[in-house]
Design a protein around this motif. Sequence first.
Motif, PDB file in Angstrom:
ATOM      1  N   ILE A 145       0.839  -1.203   0.000  1.00 46.98           N
ATOM      2  CA  ILE A 145       0.000   0.000   0.000  1.00 46.98           C
ATOM      3  C   ILE A 145       0.876   1.255   0.000  1.00 46.98           C
TER       4      ILE A 145
ATOM      5  N   GLU B 284       0.924   3.859  -3.116  1.00 43.79           N
ATOM      6  CA  GLU B 284       0.636   5.279  -2.962  1.00 43.79           C
ATOM      7  C   GLU B 284       1.795   6.131  -3.473  1.00 43.79           C
TER       8      GLU B 284
ATOM      9  N   LEU C 100      -0.624  -2.361  -6.071  1.00 43.40           N
ATOM     10  CA  LEU C 100      -2.006  -2.442  -5.606  1.00 43.40           C
ATOM     11  C   LEU C 100      -2.645  -3.781  -5.958  1.00 43.40           C
TER      12      LEU C 100
ATOM     13  N   ALA D  90      -1.357  -6.080  -3.377  1.00 42.94           N
ATOM     14  CA  ALA D  90      -2.080  -5.831  -2.122  1.00 42.94           C
ATOM     15  C   ALA D  90      -3.454  -6.503  -2.159  1.00 42.94           C
ATOM     16  N   GLN D  91      -4.134  -6.428  -3.295  1.00 41.78           N
ATOM     17  CA  GLN D  91      -5.439  -7.089  -3.437  1.00 41.78           C
ATOM     18  C   GLN D  91      -5.307  -8.601  -3.262  1.00 41.78           C
TER      19      GLN D  91
ATOM     20  N   LEU E 295     -11.757  -3.252   1.701  1.00 43.95           N
ATOM     21  CA  LEU E 295     -10.386  -2.979   1.248  1.00 43.95           C
ATOM     22  C   LEU E 295     -10.194  -3.391  -0.197  1.00 43.95           C
ATOM     23  N   SER E 296     -10.685  -4.557  -0.547  1.00 42.99           N
ATOM     24  CA  SER E 296     -10.539  -5.036  -1.918  1.00 42.99           C
ATOM     25  C   SER E 296     -11.194  -4.073  -2.907  1.00 42.99           C
TER      26      SER E 296
ATOM     27  N   LEU F 200      -9.182  -0.738  -2.970  1.00 46.18           N
ATOM     28  CA  LEU F 200      -7.903  -0.851  -3.676  1.00 46.18           C
ATOM     29  C   LEU F 200      -8.125  -0.902  -5.187  1.00 46.18           C
TER      30      LEU F 200
ATOM     31  N   ASN G 134      -6.929   2.051  -7.775  1.00 54.04           N
ATOM     32  CA  ASN G 134      -6.075   1.726  -8.910  1.00 54.04           C
ATOM     33  C   ASN G 134      -6.697   2.236 -10.209  1.00 54.04           C
TER      34      ASN G 134
ATOM     35  N   VAL H  70      -5.771   5.151  -1.662  1.00 49.29           N
ATOM     36  CA  VAL H  70      -4.739   4.205  -1.236  1.00 49.29           C
ATOM     37  C   VAL H  70      -4.317   4.524   0.199  1.00 49.29           C
TER      38      VAL H  70
ATOM     39  N   CYS I 245      -6.744   3.238   2.698  1.00 49.94           N
ATOM     40  CA  CYS I 245      -6.564   1.804   2.953  1.00 49.94           C
ATOM     41  C   CYS I 245      -5.419   1.586   3.930  1.00 49.94           C
TER      42      CYS I 245
END
Length: 130
Positions: free
Chosen positions: A38, A42, A57, A60-61, A88-89, A92, A96, A104, A107
């Motif tokens: 994250i 960012e 990202l 992160a997902q 969050l998913s 994110l 993106n 971002v 999150c």
Amino acid sequence: MISGTALRAQQRYRDDAVLSATPEQLLTMLYDRLVLDIERGEAAQRSGDWPEASAQLVHAQAIVAELNSSLKDTWEGSAGLRGLYAFLSRTLIDANVRRDPDLVRACGDLVTPLRDAWHSAADAVAGTTQ
């Protein structure tokens, strides 16, 4: 530049750390990497490096999906975490697509205290098993 041998040694070290980790350590490793992804996502967005931001990202997902799949429904807190992971998913993905570093950051603001709490819990568990 790092040689191929050094890179293989680093990867072997990481693989060994994961294979020998306790469940608590694996969870905290995932959260640590999620926070890092994250932060990197960012930073890449703020600098206009869209391919790097997207890669971070998307990773992160994937971590959020792994965390979600690891939840046990028998635990009373699982429903709340599932909801958070779904949020969050979605956020994110939206961050993106919209290239929005503020999303971002939001999150990260949610995940960082969770990471810290899981570290504290893992430390407490480790302290009771010694």
